[in-house]
Design an enzyme around this catalytic site. Structure first.
Site, PDB file in Angstrom:
ATOM      1  N   ARG A 182       0.753  -1.203  -0.040  1.00 37.63           N
ATOM      2  CA  ARG A 182       0.030   0.002   0.087  1.00 37.63           C
ATOM      3  C   ARG A 182       0.912   1.340  -0.193  1.00 37.63           C
ATOM      4  NH1 ARG A 182      -3.229   2.816   4.592  1.00 37.63           N
ATOM      5  NH2 ARG A 182      -4.699   4.326   3.377  1.00 37.63           N
ATOM      6  N   HIS A 235       0.676   4.406  -2.691  1.00 39.04           N
ATOM      7  CA  HIS A 235       0.471   5.592  -2.396  1.00 39.04           C
ATOM      8  C   HIS A 235       1.943   6.397  -2.984  1.00 39.04           C
ATOM      9  CE1 HIS A 235      -2.920   5.740   0.718  1.00 39.04           C
ATOM     10  NE2 HIS A 235      -3.049   4.464  -0.245  1.00 39.04           N
ATOM     11  N   GLY A 250       4.432  10.472  -8.813  1.00 38.08           N
ATOM     12  CA  GLY A 250       5.452   9.271  -9.191  1.00 38.08           C
ATOM     13  C   GLY A 250       6.156   8.610  -8.096  1.00 38.08           C
ATOM     14  N   ASP A 278       8.962   8.286  -6.118  1.00 38.57           N
ATOM     15  CA  ASP A 278       9.910   9.165  -5.921  1.00 38.57           C
ATOM     16  C   ASP A 278      10.121   8.906  -4.498  1.00 38.57           C
ATOM     17  OD1 ASP A 278       7.762  10.460  -5.026  1.00 38.57           O
ATOM     18  OD2 ASP A 278       8.384  12.205  -6.225  1.00 38.57           O
ATOM     19  N   ASN A 296      -4.064   8.683   3.755  1.00 35.63           N
ATOM     20  CA  ASN A 296      -2.928   7.950   4.256  1.00 35.63           C
ATOM     21  C   ASN A 296      -3.207   7.551   5.652  1.00 35.63           C
ATOM     22  OD1 ASN A 296      -1.481   8.474   2.244  1.00 35.63           O
ATOM     23  ND2 ASN A 296      -0.276  10.427   3.349  1.00 35.63           N
ATOM     24  N   PRO A 327      -7.232   7.297  -4.992  1.00 40.38           N
ATOM     25  CA  PRO A 327      -8.709   6.889  -4.768  1.00 40.38           C
ATOM     26  C   PRO A 327      -9.156   6.703  -3.486  1.00 40.38           C
ATOM     27  CG  PRO A 327      -7.331   4.945  -5.406  1.00 40.38           C
ATOM     28  CD  PRO A 327      -6.316   6.203  -5.270  1.00 40.38           C
ATOM     29  N   HIS A 331      -5.572  -6.119  -2.560  1.00 41.20           N
ATOM     30  CA  HIS A 331      -6.867  -6.162  -1.287  1.00 41.20           C
ATOM     31  C   HIS A 331      -6.884  -7.579  -1.109  1.00 41.20           C
ATOM     32  CE1 HIS A 331      -8.369  -1.704  -1.458  1.00 41.20           C
ATOM     33  NE2 HIS A 331      -7.167  -1.789  -1.318  1.00 41.20           N
ATOM     34  N   THR A 332      -6.284  -8.442  -1.626  1.00 43.67           N
ATOM     35  CA  THR A 332      -5.972  -9.911  -1.240  1.00 43.67           C
ATOM     36  C   THR A 332      -5.329 -10.353   0.030  1.00 43.67           C
ATOM     37  OG1 THR A 332      -6.148 -12.285  -2.150  1.00 43.67           O
ATOM     38  CG2 THR A 332      -4.120 -10.891  -2.538  1.00 43.67           C
ATOM     39  N   ASP A 361      -9.528  -9.376   2.471  1.00 41.02           N
ATOM     40  CA  ASP A 361      -9.953 -10.702   1.770  1.00 41.02           C
ATOM     41  C   ASP A 361     -10.306 -11.450   2.863  1.00 41.02           C
ATOM     42  OD1 ASP A 361     -10.067 -13.074   1.018  1.00 41.02           O
ATOM     43  OD2 ASP A 361      -7.894 -13.328   0.091  1.00 41.02           O
ATOM     44  N   THR A 365      -8.427 -15.254   3.082  1.00 38.71           N
ATOM     45  CA  THR A 365      -7.051 -15.544   3.245  1.00 38.71           C
ATOM     46  C   THR A 365      -6.252 -14.236   3.267  1.00 38.71           C
ATOM     47  OG1 THR A 365      -6.663 -15.906   0.699  1.00 38.71           O
ATOM     48  CG2 THR A 365      -6.825 -17.962   2.200  1.00 38.71           C
ATOM     49  N   ASP A 409      -3.019 -14.389  -3.147  1.00 33.23           N
ATOM     50  CA  ASP A 409      -3.911 -15.289  -3.890  1.00 33.23           C
ATOM     51  C   ASP A 409      -4.784 -14.513  -4.772  1.00 33.23           C
ATOM     52  OD1 ASP A 409      -5.720 -15.046  -2.060  1.00 33.23           O
ATOM     53  OD2 ASP A 409      -5.264 -17.151  -0.881  1.00 33.23           O
TER      54      ASP A 409
HETATM   55  C1  HEM Z   1      -8.915   1.035  -6.164  1.00 26.46           C
HETATM   56  C2  HEM Z   1      -8.922   1.920  -5.719  1.00 26.46           C
HETATM   57  C3  HEM Z   1      -8.236   1.773  -4.090  1.00 26.46           C
HETATM   58  C4  HEM Z   1      -9.001   2.128  -2.883  1.00 26.46           C
HETATM   59  C5  HEM Z   1     -10.226   2.998  -2.972  1.00 26.46           C
HETATM   60  C6  HEM Z   1      -8.111   1.721  -1.795  1.00 26.46           C
HETATM   61  C7  HEM Z   1      -8.671   1.969  -0.503  1.00 26.46           C
HETATM   62  C8  HEM Z   1      -8.163   1.314   0.659  1.00 26.46           C
HETATM   63  C9  HEM Z   1      -8.444   1.613   1.968  1.00 26.46           C
HETATM   64  C10 HEM Z   1      -9.424   2.423   2.333  1.00 26.46           C
HETATM   65  C11 HEM Z   1      -7.647   0.918   2.613  1.00 26.46           C
HETATM   66  C12 HEM Z   1      -7.531   0.775   4.205  1.00 26.46           C
HETATM   67  C13 HEM Z   1      -6.640   1.986   4.511  1.00 26.46           C
HETATM   68  C14 HEM Z   1      -6.682   2.161   6.149  1.00 26.46           C
HETATM   69  O1  HEM Z   1      -5.872   1.404   6.851  1.00 26.46           O
HETATM   70  O2  HEM Z   1      -7.018   3.331   6.882  1.00 26.46           O
HETATM   71  C15 HEM Z   1      -6.718   0.112   1.937  1.00 26.46           C
HETATM   72  C16 HEM Z   1      -5.586  -0.796   2.395  1.00 26.46           C
HETATM   73  C17 HEM Z   1      -4.906  -1.341   1.572  1.00 26.46           C
HETATM   74  N1  HEM Z   1      -4.773  -1.149   0.222  1.00 26.46           N
HETATM   75 FE1  HEM Z   1      -6.003  -0.146  -0.867  1.00 26.46          FE
HETATM   76  N2  HEM Z   1      -7.106   0.974  -2.169  1.00 26.46           N
HETATM   77  C18 HEM Z   1      -7.257   1.107  -3.546  1.00 26.46           C
HETATM   78  C19 HEM Z   1      -6.317   0.365  -4.343  1.00 26.46           C
HETATM   79  C20 HEM Z   1      -5.120  -0.324  -4.220  1.00 26.46           C
HETATM   80  C21 HEM Z   1      -3.900  -0.642  -4.665  1.00 26.46           C
HETATM   81  C22 HEM Z   1      -4.008  -0.348  -6.292  1.00 26.46           C
HETATM   82  C23 HEM Z   1      -3.121  -1.360  -3.893  1.00 26.46           C
HETATM   83  C24 HEM Z   1      -1.712  -1.629  -4.285  1.00 26.46           C
HETATM   84  C25 HEM Z   1      -1.421  -2.098  -5.501  1.00 26.46           C
HETATM   85  C26 HEM Z   1      -3.728  -1.103  -2.666  1.00 26.46           C
HETATM   86  C27 HEM Z   1      -3.142  -1.932  -1.772  1.00 26.46           C
HETATM   87  C28 HEM Z   1      -3.760  -1.950  -0.168  1.00 26.46           C
HETATM   88  C29 HEM Z   1      -3.244  -2.842   0.682  1.00 26.46           C
HETATM   89  C30 HEM Z   1      -2.075  -3.515   0.496  1.00 26.46           C
HETATM   90  C31 HEM Z   1      -4.032  -2.603   1.893  1.00 26.46           C
HETATM   91  C32 HEM Z   1      -3.846  -3.017   3.296  1.00 26.46           C
HETATM   92  C33 HEM Z   1      -2.844  -2.229   3.993  1.00 26.46           C
HETATM   93  C34 HEM Z   1      -2.308  -2.970   5.256  1.00 26.46           C
HETATM   94  O3  HEM Z   1      -2.932  -3.928   6.044  1.00 26.46           O
HETATM   95  O4  HEM Z   1      -1.693  -2.089   5.989  1.00 26.46           O
HETATM   96  N3  HEM Z   1      -4.861  -0.622  -2.495  1.00 26.46           N
HETATM   97  N4  HEM Z   1      -7.024   0.417   0.445  1.00 26.46           N
HETATM   98  C1  LIG Z   2      -1.147   8.091  10.253  1.00 25.32           C
HETATM   99  C2  LIG Z   2      -1.717   9.344   9.813  1.00 25.32           C
HETATM  100  O1  LIG Z   2      -0.589  10.502   9.600  1.00 25.32           O
HETATM  101  N1  LIG Z   2      -3.003   9.832   9.751  1.00 25.32           N
HETATM  102  C3  LIG Z   2      -3.442  10.957   9.547  1.00 25.32           C
HETATM  103  C4  LIG Z   2      -4.130  10.979   7.937  1.00 25.32           C
HETATM  104  O2  LIG Z   2      -4.653  11.982   7.575  1.00 25.32           O
HETATM  105  C5  LIG Z   2      -5.884  12.504   8.687  1.00 25.32           C
HETATM  106  C6  LIG Z   2      -6.579  13.589   8.358  1.00 25.32           C
HETATM  107  O3  LIG Z   2      -5.763  14.551   7.583  1.00 25.32           O
HETATM  108  C7  LIG Z   2      -5.053  12.927  10.202  1.00 25.32           C
HETATM  109  O4  LIG Z   2      -6.305  12.914  10.899  1.00 25.32           O
HETATM  110  C8  LIG Z   2      -4.346  11.480  10.474  1.00 25.32           C
HETATM  111  O5  LIG Z   2      -3.898  11.653  11.584  1.00 25.32           O
END
Ligand code: HEM
Ligand SMILES: CC(=O)N[C@H]1CO[C@H](CO)[C@@H](O)[C@@H]1O
Ligand SMILES: *[C@@H]1O[C@H](CO)[C@@H](O)[C@H](O)[C@H]1NC(C)=O
Ligand SMILES: *[C@@H]1O[C@H](CO)[C@@H](O)[C@H](O)[C@H]1NC(C)=O
Length: 313
Positions: free
Chosen positions: A65, A69, A75, A77, A96, A166, A196-197, A231, A234, A239
């Site tokens: 993730r 981001h 990019g 970077d 974030n 997004p 998100h798997t 997911d 798993t 997967d």
């Molecule tokens: C399609 C649009 C996407 C949306 C709206 C989205 C949104 C989110 C949100 C809301 C979370 C939870 C964040 C939090 O803990 O506050 C999340 C987690 C995550 N996202 Fe996405 N995401 C998207 C695409 C992607 C892409 C393209 C990737 C990587 C290539 C990705 C990888 C991940 C991963 C691996 C997690 C879990 C992170 C963890 O467990 O620490 N996401 N995503």
């Molecule tokens: C981990 C972290 O920095 N979270 C921040 C993400 O952005 C929101 C809104 O700007 C902050 O309230 C969180 O502290």
């Protein structure tokens, strides 16, 4: 036809020219300058994902993730790694919330500064760490080619992080537009969403009360607090089970379930659910593309000494 082909070749030539003019970007970029790079990445990631070494499998998801981001904002970077002392830090932009994995990147960087100081960029470390984590969580199945030679930004852009990442509340057409803005096709949106798997999200990000109520992680305290599996089946294995979950209406985020609201994309979800190898191949190809977004090479940017800070000299 002929003119469009030659026009195409012209653009490709122009592109290659601009890349070489700006510096090299190639797989073996560090082979002589930091020959222990790959083994350093591998050993730190192995520990970071091993519960018996104080790690956790989820860290692989957090790195993936973090890399996403990074690349979607300005990019690949390493701008996402700049801390709050940097103006415009992306770390606290709304999307974030709960970004993690900074410490793993810092651990790798510290080791590399001992063996090949000021050589390997933080942007390349994040790209390599992400690939290694996915490789390990997929049991050695999912991997991709990574060109190296990225340089680190001297700026971050919080407002771009707010607008370009997004949101889980997006509907399918907004998701498609968001990825189109970064040159990705709707099919690539479906493949990349397969990230998100693995990993967890706040239960409060869940869109479907029924799904939240079924996740025992969400009901132990107050309904909707805690962290839920993206997911359901798993969450620690890379997967294609995420797609099975979507077809069963058990996707956590609205943006996950939205993939079914377009007939062509729904068909792709079906394909990925029944053909894990197809998903793996398409995910890898899309990650390779993601890893090339907006990279700085040559004399652009810098090699940070500390991934969280712009160099002071
Ligand atoms: C399609 C649009 C996407 C949306 C709206 C989205 C949104 C989110 C949100 C809301 C979370 C939870 C964040 C939090 O803990 O506050 C999340 C987690 C995550 N996202 Fe996405 N995401 C998207 C695409 C992607 C892409 C393209 C990737 C990587 C290539 C990705 C990888 C991940 C991963 C691996 C997690 C879990 C992170 C963890 O467990 O620490 N996401 N995503
Ligand atoms: C981990 C972290 O920095 N979270 C921040 C993400 O952005 C929101 C809104 O700007 C902050 O309230 C969180 O502290
Ligand atoms: C940040 O990104 C926005 C939107 O892409 C852009 O308009 C702005 O110039 C950028 N700011 C900086 C400081 O780079
Ligand atoms: C896509 O880019 C356009 C132009 O910069 C912008 O107005 C729009 O909000 C972006 N859409 C999404 C969903 O990011």
């Amino acid at each position: 036809m002929a003119s469009s082909v030659s026009g195409h070749c012209f653009l490709v030539a122009l592109f290659l020219l601009s890349v070489t003019a700006n510096g090299e970007f190639k797989e073996n970029f560090y082979d002589t300058s930091c020959p222990k790079l790959q083994e350093t990445i591998k050993s730190v990631i192995t520990s970071a994902l091993s519960p018996d070494k104080g790690g956790e499998k989820r860290m692989g998801a957090s790195l993936l993730r973090l890399f996403f981001h990074d690349c979607f904002v300005q990019g690949c970077d390493a701008s996402v790694l700049l801390d709050e002392t940097a103006q415009n830090s992306e770390r606290t932009a709304d999307p974030n919330v709960s970004l993690r994995g900074f410490n793993v990147i810092d651990t790798i960087k510290t080791k590399l500064e001992e063996i090949c100081p000021r050589v390997v960029s933080c942007a390349d470390i994040l790209a390599l760490a992400t690939r290694e984590a996915v490789f390990q969580l997929s049991n050695g199945i999912t991997s991709w080619t990574l060109l190296l030679g990225r340089r680190d930004s001297t700026t971050a852009n919080r407002s771009q992080a707010q607008t370009d990442l997004p949101r889980p509340s997006f509907d399918i057409s907004t998701l498609i537009q968001s990825f189109k803005n970064k040159s990705f096709t709707p099919n690539e949106l479906v493949a990349l969403s397969g990230a998100h798997t693995i990993g967890l999200a706040p239960c409060s990000a869940g869109a479907n009360l029924e799904v939240i109520a079924e996740r025992k992680e969400c009901t132990t305290l107050i309904l909707g607090s805690g962290l839920a599996r993206l997911d359901v089946d798993t969450p620690e294995a890379f997967d294609s089970k995420y797609y099975d979950g979507l077809l069963a209406n058990k996707g956590l985020l609205k943006s996950d379930q939205e993939l079914l609201n377009d007939p062509n994309l729904r068909k792709l979800v079906n394909d990925y659910s029944s053909k894990p190898d197809l998903f793996s191949a398409h995910f890898a190809r899309a990650m390779e593309k993601l890893s090339k977004l907006g990279v700085l090479t040559g004399t652009n940017g810098q090699i940070r000494a500390n991934c969280n800070k712009v160099n002071s000299n």
